[in-house]
Design a protein around this motif. Structure first.
Motif, PDB file in Angstrom:
ATOM      1  N   SER A  91     -22.400   7.298  -5.455  1.00 47.87           N
ATOM      2  CA  SER A  91     -24.391   7.221  -6.122  1.00 47.87           C
ATOM      3  C   SER A  91     -24.057   6.536  -6.656  1.00 47.87           C
ATOM      4  O   SER A  91     -23.687   6.774  -8.205  1.00 47.87           O
ATOM      5  CB  SER A  91     -25.009   9.139  -5.486  1.00 47.87           C
TER       6      SER A  91
ATOM      7  N   PHE B  75     -18.150   2.754  -3.889  1.00 45.16           N
ATOM      8  CA  PHE B  75     -18.802   3.010  -5.403  1.00 45.16           C
ATOM      9  C   PHE B  75     -19.861   4.905  -5.872  1.00 45.16           C
ATOM     10  O   PHE B  75     -19.436   4.679  -6.805  1.00 45.16           O
ATOM     11  CB  PHE B  75     -19.145   1.816  -6.292  1.00 45.16           C
TER      12      PHE B  75
ATOM     13  N   LYS C 153     -12.044   8.438 -16.808  1.00 41.83           N
ATOM     14  CA  LYS C 153     -12.302   7.149 -16.069  1.00 41.83           C
ATOM     15  C   LYS C 153     -13.569   5.937 -17.121  1.00 41.83           C
ATOM     16  O   LYS C 153     -14.666   6.029 -16.665  1.00 41.83           O
ATOM     17  CB  LYS C 153     -13.175   7.233 -14.902  1.00 41.83           C
TER      18      LYS C 153
ATOM     19  N   GLU D 134       0.982  -1.476  -0.311  1.00 40.79           N
ATOM     20  CA  GLU D 134      -0.170   0.362  -0.224  1.00 40.79           C
ATOM     21  C   GLU D 134       0.873   1.136   0.014  1.00 40.79           C
ATOM     22  O   GLU D 134       0.897   2.268  -0.643  1.00 40.79           O
ATOM     23  CB  GLU D 134      -1.260   0.124   1.298  1.00 40.79           C
TER      24      GLU D 134
ATOM     25  N   ASP E 141     -20.298   1.584  -0.482  1.00 50.13           N
ATOM     26  CA  ASP E 141     -20.571   2.763  -0.190  1.00 50.13           C
ATOM     27  C   ASP E 141     -19.579   3.923  -1.339  1.00 50.13           C
ATOM     28  O   ASP E 141     -19.333   4.586  -1.915  1.00 50.13           O
ATOM     29  CB  ASP E 141     -20.237   3.845   1.300  1.00 50.13           C
TER      30      ASP E 141
ATOM     31  N   PHE F 210     -11.587  -6.575   5.692  1.00 53.66           N
ATOM     32  CA  PHE F 210     -10.798  -5.803   4.539  1.00 53.66           C
ATOM     33  C   PHE F 210     -10.038  -5.640   3.170  1.00 53.66           C
ATOM     34  O   PHE F 210     -10.651  -5.546   2.367  1.00 53.66           O
ATOM     35  CB  PHE F 210     -10.789  -4.452   5.471  1.00 53.66           C
TER      36      PHE F 210
HETATM   37  N1  BYC Z   1     -16.759   8.127   1.128  1.00 55.75           N
HETATM   38  O1  BYC Z   1     -21.235  11.687  -7.499  1.00 55.75           O
HETATM   39  P1  BYC Z   1     -21.052  10.622  -6.360  1.00 55.75           P
HETATM   40  C1  BYC Z   1      -8.161   1.171  -2.815  1.00 55.75           C
HETATM   41  C2  BYC Z   1     -17.686  11.663  -2.283  1.00 55.75           C
HETATM   42  S1  BYC Z   1     -10.283   1.598  -2.776  1.00 55.75           S
HETATM   43  C3  BYC Z   1     -17.268   9.359   0.954  1.00 55.75           C
HETATM   44  O2  BYC Z   1     -22.099   9.912  -5.518  1.00 55.75           O
HETATM   45  P2  BYC Z   1     -18.076   9.940  -7.369  1.00 55.75           P
HETATM   46  C4  BYC Z   1      -7.815   0.327  -1.833  1.00 55.75           C
HETATM   47  C5  BYC Z   1     -17.067  12.112  -3.582  1.00 55.75           C
HETATM   48  O3  BYC Z   1     -15.497  11.587  -3.395  1.00 55.75           O
HETATM   49  C6  BYC Z   1     -10.596   2.139  -4.069  1.00 55.75           C
HETATM   50  N2  BYC Z   1     -17.399  10.473   0.231  1.00 55.75           N
HETATM   51  O4  BYC Z   1     -19.315   9.915  -6.985  1.00 55.75           O
HETATM   52  C7  BYC Z   1      -8.622   0.171  -0.727  1.00 55.75           C
HETATM   53  C8  BYC Z   1     -18.497  12.813  -4.431  1.00 55.75           C
HETATM   54  O5  BYC Z   1     -17.491  14.500  -3.863  1.00 55.75           O
HETATM   55  P3  BYC Z   1     -16.914  15.108  -4.067  1.00 55.75           P
HETATM   56  C9  BYC Z   1     -10.148   3.733  -3.767  1.00 55.75           C
HETATM   57  C10 BYC Z   1     -17.588  10.097  -0.927  1.00 55.75           C
HETATM   58  O6  BYC Z   1     -17.755  11.878  -8.221  1.00 55.75           O
HETATM   59  C11 BYC Z   1      -7.726  -1.293   0.590  1.00 55.75           C
HETATM   60  C12 BYC Z   1     -19.315  13.095  -3.841  1.00 55.75           C
HETATM   61  O7  BYC Z   1     -19.212  12.700  -2.935  1.00 55.75           O
HETATM   62  N3  BYC Z   1      -9.877   4.833  -5.208  1.00 55.75           N
HETATM   63  O8  BYC Z   1      -7.160   1.425  -4.084  1.00 55.75           O
HETATM   64  O9  BYC Z   1     -18.492   8.993  -8.454  1.00 55.75           O
HETATM   65  C13 BYC Z   1      -7.198  -0.784   0.606  1.00 55.75           C
HETATM   66  C14 BYC Z   1     -20.329  12.608  -4.492  1.00 55.75           C
HETATM   67  O10 BYC Z   1     -19.984  11.649  -5.685  1.00 55.75           O
HETATM   68  C15 BYC Z   1     -17.546   8.539  -1.283  1.00 55.75           C
HETATM   69  C16 BYC Z   1     -11.107   5.612  -5.898  1.00 55.75           C
HETATM   70  O11 BYC Z   1     -12.057   5.498  -5.004  1.00 55.75           O
HETATM   71  C17 BYC Z   1     -17.658   7.485   0.288  1.00 55.75           C
HETATM   72  N4  BYC Z   1     -17.610   6.091   0.775  1.00 55.75           N
HETATM   73  O12 BYC Z   1     -17.509   9.332  -6.316  1.00 55.75           O
HETATM   74  C18 BYC Z   1      -6.073   0.033  -0.557  1.00 55.75           C
HETATM   75  C19 BYC Z   1     -10.555   6.636  -7.234  1.00 55.75           C
HETATM   76  N5  BYC Z   1     -18.350   8.459  -2.550  1.00 55.75           N
HETATM   77  O13 BYC Z   1     -16.196  15.301  -5.824  1.00 55.75           O
HETATM   78  C20 BYC Z   1      -6.133   0.763  -1.290  1.00 55.75           C
HETATM   79  C21 BYC Z   1     -11.105   7.140  -7.496  1.00 55.75           C
HETATM   80  C22 BYC Z   1     -18.283   9.593  -2.965  1.00 55.75           C
HETATM   81  O14 BYC Z   1     -18.274  16.144  -4.859  1.00 55.75           O
HETATM   82  N6  BYC Z   1     -12.209   7.984  -6.266  1.00 55.75           N
HETATM   83  N7  BYC Z   1     -17.755   9.987  -2.080  1.00 55.75           N
HETATM   84  O15 BYC Z   1     -16.321  16.533  -2.650  1.00 55.75           O
HETATM   85  C23 BYC Z   1     -13.637   7.856  -7.287  1.00 55.75           C
HETATM   86  O16 BYC Z   1     -13.036   6.927  -9.103  1.00 55.75           O
HETATM   87  C24 BYC Z   1     -14.774   8.414  -7.059  1.00 55.75           C
HETATM   88  O17 BYC Z   1     -14.584   9.713  -6.280  1.00 55.75           O
HETATM   89  C25 BYC Z   1     -16.025   7.931  -5.961  1.00 55.75           C
HETATM   90  C26 BYC Z   1     -16.906   7.866  -6.675  1.00 55.75           C
HETATM   91  C27 BYC Z   1     -15.317   6.044  -6.705  1.00 55.75           C
HETATM   92  C28 BYC Z   1     -15.430   7.875  -4.920  1.00 55.75           C
END
Ligand code: BYC
Length: 474
Positions: free
Chosen positions: A302, A300, A317, A151, A298, A207
């Motif tokens: 909304s 993933f 993406k 990690e 969660d 986890f």
């Molecule tokens: N908690 O339109 P929405 C890994 C936020 S695990 C808090 O619904 P969107 C690993 C979201 O950021 C993989 N906040 O969805 C595993 C957005 O905030 P902003 C990690 C949350 O934007 C184990 C707002 O809500 N990688 O690698 O498509 C050990 C509206 O969001 C949550 C990634 O996640 C939540 N659960 O977000 C070590 C990839 N869910 O921007 C490592 C990068 C949503 O409006 N991230 N929000 O402030 C992404 O692709 C996307 O941002 C999400 C979904 C998948 C998180």
């Protein structure tokens, strides 16, 4: 400390020839090491750990094994080989050349995605920092540390992208990745699950099975990105990620196996009887599964997301394994969603496919999660018991998306808040469950010995026996 980056950081990005990047990383590395010392695995920094280190991207032999003290682990930077013919695989720019540099208009969004990904990596190390003390065996202790250092390497992978492609903003973000901390009230980690404490090994296995699997699906989505360096970075990260999920899968399997042995010895499936014998009763395994699976759902986002739609449209993406879909533009398709109707029932809604990308990915994830559950259930079935582990509904205990805050049964039937409260102890780990699990957690640090609540693994690491001294404690 002067560092020869070619030697100290194995890499295939020609670090030595880029002075600016080298200087940026020289500045960041001591901060990373300080973070590792302060918030990485507690009290095992001088132990010699039998670790795998990534040393190339060669499919046949990309890693070497040997004893390493964790602060001396060689956190390398590896991207899969560049495919000169690679084209954008989805969205509005489908079929065009992939980008080696970031188009200005997507800079902020890509930075946000990379930071969100990067933030989870050190978060998980922080969550797991106390677990070394209570490892059920040296084999497990080594696996914990393997997961932790990798990690750390995945953090390096994202920091490399931030430094190499985002200039000053990227350097600032890289610093902040070490400033937010899991569970910190003022500066928490970005995503919910990464602020949950992991105090025991049952949670650790859940986890690594469920949350690392979100990692798999998010990395697969980013591995489709039109920004080629991000895609290649994620492709290689997936190589390491497989072991993390293996740790979770086999960990839960071994817990179930041991419980079944005790059930057989005592000829009982009474939870209290099983607990008195020092094993974990299956209903408790189910409650921990319910907690970590739903928390990971969660991650993933909304069900309906305009963010997801624009990530897809712009080619930032994609969907995991985008090649399996026929239509990579997905502009005319729709997706049928079952949503809460606000009065205890559900309503069906059709939304544009692009807005449903989070839900599409979540669906693939759930199907992948089912594979392990089936395997664990086969063990239970073979022992002649009728109990079955199940994945709860994707509506259950959600905090993000349309089902957030809607009380349901694990089967997804909407119920009142009072009914939920009345059954909560049956469905989710109660305080007494947690106290019981914690009471089992004692470190077992002699080669080959196992804690009583878990069966030994079928085989050791890298063809070594199970009783190999995987961690030399001093
Ligand atoms: N908690 O339109 P929405 C890994 C936020 S695990 C808090 O619904 P969107 C690993 C979201 O950021 C993989 N906040 O969805 C595993 C957005 O905030 P902003 C990690 C949350 O934007 C184990 C707002 O809500 N990688 O690698 O498509 C050990 C509206 O969001 C949550 C990634 O996640 C939540 N659960 O977000 C070590 C990839 N869910 O921007 C490592 C990068 C949503 O409006 N991230 N929000 O402030 C992404 O692709 C996307 O941002 C999400 C979904 C998948 C998180």
């Amino acid at each position: 400390m002067s560092i020869n980056y070619q030697d100290r950081i194995p890499n295939n990005v020609d670090l030595g020839s880029n002075r600016t990047l080298q200087r940026a990383l020289e500045h960041w590395q001591p901060e990373f090491l300080k973070w590792w010392e302060d918030l990485g695995p507690k009290d095992f920094q001088v132990a010699d750990v039998y670790l795998r280190t990534a040393t190339s991207v060669d499919a046949k032999g990309w890693a070497t094994y040997g004893y390493v003290r964790m602060p001396e682990y060689r956190w390398g930077i590896f991207l899969n080989e560049r495919d000169p013919n690679r084209r954008i695989g989805f969205g509005d720019n489908y079929g065009q050349e992939v980008w080696q540099q970031i188009p200005g208009e997507y800079r902020a969004t890509l930075r946000r995605l990379i930071v969100t990904q990067g933030d989870t990596e050190p978060a998980s190390v922080e969550q797991q920092r106390m677990l070394g003390h209570t490892a059920p065996s040296l084999y497990d202790l080594r696996n914990l540390f393997q997961v932790n250092v990798e990690e750390g390497r995945h953090l390096w992978a994202m920091v490399y992208l931030l430094h190499a492609y985002f200039g000053r903003d990227g350097r600032e973000e890289a610093e902040e990745l070490l400033e937010r901390h899991s569970g910190d009230t003022n500066k928490p980690r970005i995503l919910g699950t990464f602020n949950e404490p992991i105090r025991d090994w049952l949670s650790f296995f859940m986890f690594t099975y469920f949350t690392d699997r979100d990692g798999k699906f998010q990395l697969k989505s980013l591995a489709e990105s039109s920004f080629d360096p991000l895609a290649r970075t994620c492709q290689f990260m997936l190589t390491e990620e497989a072991h993390h999920m293996f740790v979770g899968d086999t960990g839960i399997n071994r817990v179930v196996k041991r419980t079944l042995e005790v059930m057989k010895e005592l000829n009982s499936d009474d939870s209290q009887v099983i607990r008195n014998a020092g094993a974990i009763d299956l209903p408790t395994v189910q409650r921990y599964l319910n907690f970590w699976f739903t928390s990971s759902l969660d991650l993933f986002g909304s069900e309906t997301s305009s963010n997801a739609a624009s990530y897809f449209a712009n080619g930032l993406k994609g969907r995991p394994d985008e090649a399996q879909y026929e239509d990579h533009v997905a502009i005319e398709q729709s997706y049928q969603l079952d949503l809460p109707d606000g009065s205890g029932g559900t309503k069906s809604e059709q939304i544009p496919m692009r807005n449903a990308m989070n839900e599409v990915t979540r669906g693939s994830y759930v199907r992948d999660c089912e594979i392990g559950v089936k395997r664990w259930n086969r063990l239970i079935e073979k022992s002649g018991h009728s109990f079955r582990l199940t994945l709860p509904s994707t509506r259950f205990r959600r905090s993000i998306g349309n089902w957030a805050g809607v009380p349901t049964t694990p089967e997804g039937v909407a119920i009142s808040a009072e009914q939920f409260a009345a059954h909560k102890q049956q469905w989710l780990p109660s305080e007494s469950d947690q106290a019981f699990i914690l009471s089992l957690m004692h470190g077992v640090h002699q080669p080959g010995k196992m804690a009583a609540w878990i069966a030994p693994p079928d085989r050791g690491i890298n063809n070594n026996p199970v009783d190999y001294e995987y961690v030399k404690l001093h």
